[in-house]
Design a protein around this motif. Structure first.
Motif, PDB file in Angstrom:
ATOM      1  N   LEU A   1       0.823  -1.208   0.000  1.00  0.00           N
ATOM      2  CA  LEU A   1       0.000   0.000   0.000  1.00  0.00           C
ATOM      3  C   LEU A   1       0.856   1.257   0.000  1.00  0.00           C
ATOM      4  N   VAL A   2       1.754   1.363   0.963  1.00  0.00           N
ATOM      5  CA  VAL A   2       2.575   2.569   1.057  1.00  0.00           C
ATOM      6  C   VAL A   2       3.560   2.647  -0.108  1.00  0.00           C
ATOM      7  N   SER A   3       3.990   1.498  -0.622  1.00  0.00           N
ATOM      8  CA  SER A   3       4.912   1.488  -1.767  1.00  0.00           C
ATOM      9  C   SER A   3       4.239   2.050  -3.015  1.00  0.00           C
ATOM     10  N   LEU A   4       3.024   1.584  -3.286  1.00  0.00           N
ATOM     11  CA  LEU A   4       2.313   2.055  -4.474  1.00  0.00           C
ATOM     12  C   LEU A   4       1.951   3.536  -4.364  1.00  0.00           C
ATOM     13  N   VAL A   5       1.553   3.959  -3.163  1.00  0.00           N
ATOM     14  CA  VAL A   5       1.249   5.377  -2.978  1.00  0.00           C
ATOM     15  C   VAL A   5       2.511   6.201  -3.173  1.00  0.00           C
ATOM     16  N   ASN A   6       3.654   5.687  -2.686  1.00  0.00           N
ATOM     17  CA  ASN A   6       4.915   6.421  -2.859  1.00  0.00           C
ATOM     18  C   ASN A   6       5.321   6.500  -4.322  1.00  0.00           C
TER      19      ASN A   6
END
Length: 441
Positions: free
Chosen positions: A333-338
């Motif tokens: 989740l945080v990887s894709l948002v980043n």
């Protein structure tokens, strides 16, 4: 008019990011020359695509959303740091600081450990200042100087700087990303630091070994004298000491400008007006990057407004079934948002509330959730070619971010070991009770 796509999200809202990747990376692959498409032009075109989307809104509203993102606090703060760093770097360079610092390193460090030393110093500075950006701008000119004097690939030297910068960005207790992770999950900074440290220590050690082994020994053999003036190294030492003391990065850089400027005036490198000219030159050198960051901020805000980020959030959460799967989901989740925002702090702030809901549903310790958010946000931030870190590092050496990517050992290893820690359930924790009873086993 309220945006109708915010709940389920809209995959088409990610189109501007796809346009950028197609223009920048695609053009480079097709032409075998990544200089063909300037980053600022590619992002300007993607921003135009973002503005033309969502026809339900009038152009005035979309421009307002763009300006909101472009003027976001983290964006402006990043630009101010860049401007100060540019001024310091140019002033220190004009007094001979870069040459003296490089020669000092060549004189005392074992030649096959120069790049290892650059990585280690970058880790210390970023850990103290809490910013990868300030670290990269301060050390990148020195890394380039070492490359020019040794024949070590400049991309390798800059990869060491970027890796070291991301080390502290992830761990420092005054890092924006650390603060964001801790605040969104409701745990203590010290506990989150311990969690992260045990996960990223081995990647840092392996990185130093790789830098030592992969630095070509024949390219580190330098003959002749390496004269230096220690007084002209003092600005960098001063910045390092101030950073290690935990001083605010803007105060550190402002102090560095004053210190190096005073040395230049006393030693006759320039007069007072020459100092001002040097500062202006350094600031101008980073104006293209500053404008690019502003455009990125506005484009990301439009992607968010049109439902692109919400689409990613829903895509990830729909795949979660088990506790371990939930931890992997938080990482994804945080990887894709980043990858969509090119800003690790913003990605944590956006993904953090949902990650907290997930951790409560699957009984994941808040310390672990905070750690996963920061590790994978910093991992992605350290490798995206359109992130500010790689853009700055590449700009110092006038190369493309793509050239540095193959030497980004630390960010990649951090992601790998982050995934391993999820599967192994490492490190083990005592049960989370309250703020006074949260210690690693």
């Amino acid at each position: 008019m309220a945006n109708k796509n915010l709940k389920k999200g809209n995959p088409l809202a990610l189109l501007p990011l796809g346009v950028f990747l197609l223009l920048f990376i695609g053009t480079g692959i097709i032409t075998k020359d990544f200089y063909k498409m300037p980053v600022i032009v590619a992002f300007t075109i993607s921003a135009a695509v973002a503005l033309l989307m969502n026809r339900e809104e009038n152009m005035e509203k979309k421009v307002e959303v763009f300006c909101k993102g472009a003027g976001e606090t983290n964006v402006i703060l990043m630009i101010v740091i860049l401007i100060l760093a540019g001024a310091f770097g140019q002033v220190a360079k004009e007094i001979g600081g870069v040459e003296s610092t490089v020669n000092l390193g060549l004189s005392f460090l074992p030649q096959n450990l120069l790049i290892v030393g650059v990585f280690f110093i970058a880790c210390l500075i970023s850990l103290s200042m809490g910013t990868s950006m300030g670290t990269i701008v301060a050390l990148a000119p020195i890394a380039v100087g070492i490359s020019e004097n040794t024949g070590i690939p400049v991309a390798l030297a800059l990869g060491a700087v970027v890796g070291g910068g991301m080390f502290g960005d992830n761990l420092s207790m005054i890092s924006d990303s650390t603060i964001a992770a801790v605040r969104t999950q409701g745990c203590e900074m010290a506990d989150k630091f311990k969690m992260n440290f045990f996960i990223v220590l081995l990647p840092a050690i392996i990185t130093m070994v790789l830098l030592w082994v992969l630095t070509p020994s024949e390219q580190t053999q330098i003959s002749g004298a390496h004269p230096y003036e220690i007084v002209k190294v003092l600005p960098y030492i001063g910045v390092l000491i101030a950073a290690l003391s935990g001083m605010n990065v803007m105060l550190v850089l402002a102090g560095g400008i004053i210190f190096s400027g005073a040395i230049g005036v006393v030693y006759g490198n320039f007069g007072v007006y020459g100092l001002f000219q040097a500062m202006a030159t350094g600031m101008r050198n980073l104006q293209d990057l500053s404008v690019t960051i502003i455009i990125i901020g506005g484009t990301v805000e439009l992607i968010k407004y049109n439902g692109g980020i919400d689409y990613l959030l829903n895509l990830i959460t729909s795949k979660m079934k088990t506790k371990k799967g939930a931890e992997l989901g938080i990482a994804a989740l945080v990887s894709l948002v980043n990858l969509s925002t090119a800003n690790n702090t913003i990605s944590i702030l956006m993904a953090g509330p949902l990650a907290k809901d997930i951790s409560q549903k699957y009984d994941i310790d808040p310390r672990r959730t905070a750690s996963l958010l920061d590790i994978f946000a910093c991992c992605c931030q350290g490798i995206v070619p359109y992130g500010a870190q790689l853009l700055v590092a590449a700009g110092v050496a006038s190369i493309t971010p793509i050239e540095i990517m193959k030497y980004l050992y630390y960010p990649v290893l951090t992601g790998v070991f982050g995934i391993i820690s999820i599967y192994l359930g490492f490190p083990k924790l005592k049960k989370f009770k309250n703020k006074s009873q949260k210690n690693l086993a």
